[in-house]
Motif scaffolding. Sequence first.
Motif, PDB file in Angstrom:
ATOM      1  N   SER A 599     -89.886 -52.333  45.405  1.00 30.45           N
ATOM      2  CA  SER A 599     -90.586 -52.193  44.113  1.00 30.45           C
ATOM      3  C   SER A 599     -90.210 -50.898  43.404  1.00 30.45           C
ATOM      4  O   SER A 599     -91.032 -50.277  42.728  1.00 30.45           O
ATOM      5  CB  SER A 599     -92.110 -52.242  44.325  1.00 30.45           C
ATOM      6  N   ARG A 600     -88.941 -50.492  43.534  1.00 30.78           N
ATOM      7  CA  ARG A 600     -88.479 -49.255  42.903  1.00 30.78           C
ATOM      8  C   ARG A 600     -87.476 -49.516  41.787  1.00 30.78           C
ATOM      9  O   ARG A 600     -86.980 -48.577  41.171  1.00 30.78           O
ATOM     10  CB  ARG A 600     -87.833 -48.336  43.945  1.00 30.78           C
ATOM     11  N   LEU A 601     -87.149 -50.773  41.520  1.00 29.99           N
ATOM     12  CA  LEU A 601     -86.116 -51.104  40.541  1.00 29.99           C
ATOM     13  C   LEU A 601     -86.674 -51.035  39.129  1.00 29.99           C
ATOM     14  O   LEU A 601     -87.637 -51.725  38.791  1.00 29.99           O
ATOM     15  CB  LEU A 601     -85.551 -52.501  40.813  1.00 29.99           C
ATOM     16  N   ALA A 602     -86.064 -50.200  38.307  1.00 33.46           N
ATOM     17  CA  ALA A 602     -86.427 -50.091  36.889  1.00 33.46           C
ATOM     18  C   ALA A 602     -85.326 -50.733  36.049  1.00 33.46           C
ATOM     19  O   ALA A 602     -84.155 -50.729  36.427  1.00 33.46           O
ATOM     20  CB  ALA A 602     -86.615 -48.632  36.492  1.00 33.46           C
ATOM     21  N   SER A 603     -85.707 -51.263  34.916  1.00 34.70           N
ATOM     22  CA  SER A 603     -84.752 -51.938  34.043  1.00 34.70           C
ATOM     23  C   SER A 603     -84.096 -50.949  33.093  1.00 34.70           C
ATOM     24  O   SER A 603     -84.722 -49.967  32.659  1.00 34.70           O
ATOM     25  CB  SER A 603     -85.464 -53.034  33.243  1.00 34.70           C
ATOM     26  N   GLN A 604     -82.822 -51.203  32.766  1.00 33.35           N
ATOM     27  CA  GLN A 604     -82.126 -50.363  31.799  1.00 33.35           C
ATOM     28  C   GLN A 604     -82.703 -50.558  30.398  1.00 33.35           C
ATOM     29  O   GLN A 604     -83.072 -51.665  30.011  1.00 33.35           O
ATOM     30  CB  GLN A 604     -80.627 -50.718  31.774  1.00 33.35           C
ATOM     31  N   GLU A 605     -82.775 -49.465  29.640  1.00 33.93           N
ATOM     32  CA  GLU A 605     -83.262 -49.558  28.268  1.00 33.93           C
ATOM     33  C   GLU A 605     -82.207 -50.177  27.364  1.00 33.93           C
ATOM     34  O   GLU A 605     -81.021 -50.207  27.687  1.00 33.93           O
ATOM     35  CB  GLU A 605     -83.624 -48.159  27.755  1.00 33.93           C
ATOM     36  N   LYS A 606     -82.650 -50.662  26.219  1.00 38.78           N
ATOM     37  CA  LYS A 606     -81.713 -51.202  25.243  1.00 38.78           C
ATOM     38  C   LYS A 606     -80.795 -50.091  24.742  1.00 38.78           C
ATOM     39  O   LYS A 606     -81.135 -48.918  24.782  1.00 38.78           O
ATOM     40  CB  LYS A 606     -82.469 -51.824  24.068  1.00 38.78           C
ATOM     41  N   PHE A 607     -79.628 -50.502  24.260  1.00 37.56           N
ATOM     42  CA  PHE A 607     -78.664 -49.529  23.765  1.00 37.56           C
ATOM     43  C   PHE A 607     -79.233 -48.797  22.543  1.00 37.56           C
ATOM     44  O   PHE A 607     -79.712 -49.421  21.591  1.00 37.56           O
ATOM     45  CB  PHE A 607     -77.349 -50.204  23.384  1.00 37.56           C
ATOM     46  N   LYS A 608     -79.173 -47.480  22.612  1.00 38.18           N
ATOM     47  CA  LYS A 608     -79.546 -46.650  21.476  1.00 38.18           C
ATOM     48  C   LYS A 608     -78.374 -45.725  21.173  1.00 38.18           C
ATOM     49  O   LYS A 608     -77.969 -44.935  22.034  1.00 38.18           O
ATOM     50  CB  LYS A 608     -80.804 -45.828  21.787  1.00 38.18           C
ATOM     51  N   PHE A 609     -77.842 -45.850  19.978  1.00 31.85           N
ATOM     52  CA  PHE A 609     -76.642 -45.105  19.631  1.00 31.85           C
ATOM     53  C   PHE A 609     -77.013 -43.890  18.782  1.00 31.85           C
ATOM     54  O   PHE A 609     -77.382 -44.034  17.610  1.00 31.85           O
ATOM     55  CB  PHE A 609     -75.659 -45.988  18.869  1.00 31.85           C
ATOM     56  N   PRO A 610     -76.931 -42.689  19.353  1.00 31.98           N
ATOM     57  CA  PRO A 610     -77.269 -41.489  18.560  1.00 31.98           C
ATOM     58  C   PRO A 610     -76.205 -41.225  17.503  1.00 31.98           C
ATOM     59  O   PRO A 610     -75.005 -41.313  17.786  1.00 31.98           O
ATOM     60  CB  PRO A 610     -77.304 -40.382  19.615  1.00 31.98           C
ATOM     61  N   HIS A 611     -76.648 -40.911  16.315  1.00 29.15           N
ATOM     62  CA  HIS A 611     -75.689 -40.635  15.249  1.00 29.15           C
ATOM     63  C   HIS A 611     -75.055 -39.256  15.459  1.00 29.15           C
ATOM     64  O   HIS A 611     -75.735 -38.280  15.767  1.00 29.15           O
ATOM     65  CB  HIS A 611     -76.364 -40.676  13.877  1.00 29.15           C
ATOM     66  N   ILE A 612     -73.743 -39.207  15.313  1.00 33.14           N
ATOM     67  CA  ILE A 612     -73.007 -37.951  15.458  1.00 33.14           C
ATOM     68  C   ILE A 612     -72.648 -37.446  14.073  1.00 33.14           C
ATOM     69  O   ILE A 612     -71.931 -38.110  13.318  1.00 33.14           O
ATOM     70  CB  ILE A 612     -71.740 -38.149  16.313  1.00 33.14           C
TER      71      ILE A 612
END
Length: 637
Positions: A599-612
């Motif tokens: 019970s330690r598995l966390a899901s990856q977050e959705k892609f968030k693209f920081p503006h450069i």
Amino acid sequence: MAFSPTTIATQTTSARDPRELYEIKQKAVKYYNDNGVPNKMEDVLNTMFYDSPSDVFGYLANYFEKFATTPTITKIKAREAYDSKGQPTVQTEVFCTVKNNLRLSATVVSPTPNSHLPDNTKPEDREADDTERQNSVTAAVSILNTDLNNRLTGLDPAQQQEVDNVVSNFYAELQAAEEERLAKEADAAATEEGSTKDVETASQASGKGKQPKSASNDERGKDQKKEERVKHSGNKSKDDRGKHSANKPVKGGKSQMSVAVPVEPSEKFLPGAGAVSTISRAACMAAAHIQQIPVFQHVAGLRFTEVPFEMTVPTPMVTIIQSGRAALGKSNCIKEFIVVPKPGMPLSQSLPLIQKIYNYVGKNLFTKSGVAAKLTNDIGAFCPTFDRPEQGLDLLQEAIAQCDLTVGEDFFLAINCASHEIFDYDLDQSVKEKGKYEILTGQAKVADDVVEFWAELLGRYPSVIAVIDPLRRQEKEHWMRLSDRISDQCFVVGGHAYARPGLLKDEELTPDFVTSGIALKLDRLNTITDTVQVAKNLQDADNQVIVSSCNGESTDTFLADFAVGIKARFLKVGAPVRGERTAQLNRLLQIEGMLEMSSRLASQEKFKFPHITPPPLPEPEEGEEEPAKKEATPRKK
């Protein structure tokens, strides 16, 4: 429940002197009391009575194990082995003394660093590279079995930074000795040259020698030698760099020649440099083995102050097609066409889909071009003939759609541009392709045009969520301009654009060169400590970490554990075939199951693209006009 240490004394025969027996008993009492045995025995016996374990002696063993002496490195054994390409590499074994026993704690087969030569180099031209690799492996084996074996003996493998410091300091000593040797040789050569000139001068003064050369001739001779050295190295001299003005048109070309920044001198590695990364990885694995914990958990302890309870599994980046300058066809600008499952998709679901996509591409190439089109390279990727980069992107999108998946929702694309491989460093204006990026065979572009090229292409393919090395780092201004235009759509990743972790960890991240991702490899001088530190620095700077494999790998699965431990966003393994590639994917699948079970598995977050955002332009000096801002070409969403 008292325990008397006198009962431990060895029983003697009735013939033994009672006084001698008494002395032995007193020594036994002192020995056990000094080591705290009576108190610990009393504690464990009392505790065990209430716990009532089914395995009494297993309970006792587990209790006393925590009081055992810290295991230390006792011996390092290295030998020559072979990677997935059949190239020589190093196999390293670490033996530790654990509870009075010498045990094999870790075995590592190190990857072979990617060659600097193009993939299409002729076999006869690879001989020098092969010889250099063999010499490096031989030197690494010798170093590990002698110097490093002596220096690391007695160290706790769990003290990763201490181990890495010892190894790095040893390599620094080798470098210093080599630099000293080269300096002495240079001094000797200069002294010999000076003596020769003195003899010539004396001969000319006596009228017996040749007429003295003019100063201009001497200078021309020096310049000619300098030009030959520059030509041989592929770099331009300082005087030549300023000859190509940004406003000077190229004869016969449409674009203006911009000032191309020459390549930075590549770092020279001493023979045996691979021993540094190999022993660092081996010590990390040995520490996890001794502690009886998974490698990824031990690595997480190195990365974080406290091992997080919930952990994520990196999303696989899988190369389906490889193209680039060395491949057949005119298209040079994309070396790897990669598929990426959506965040949160379990590996048990994404890996079968990746295999379907890979198989569809293979069948499609076979149908159109015959069996030769299904041939794969060293990482298992297909190598078809493309004349345009769109062909590879379209084929992958078609394959994803044929698997009843939605492009840009269920699966995404990524590309490795490897721009340093398509840049021609010779700035001779007589050859108009030089000093430019050869995007297509016969079609070279300056950095300004490359920015427009990528912005336009990616605008037509919004499913691309990562671009690796779209430009060289030397074109910082153009890198930032491109990032400003595409960073809202995808991660702009620096791989070759960054220095190795050992150098990068001490560099200050500046606003004139910004990325949203970094690709890291564990080879040569890249220690675990340095790589973990760089990963932390870049993650703190809002970068996604990609742990990347080498072309010459083994079935060692350390890379998968390392990626999980440092909380990497992606693991780039090559194609979903060949044993050394699928071994990493299978290990990821296993780790996912282990975390899910606990019970330690966390899901990856959705892609968030920081503006450069590019840094502001410098304020114009008094009397100068402010440069007009160039309007950005709108991209399709």
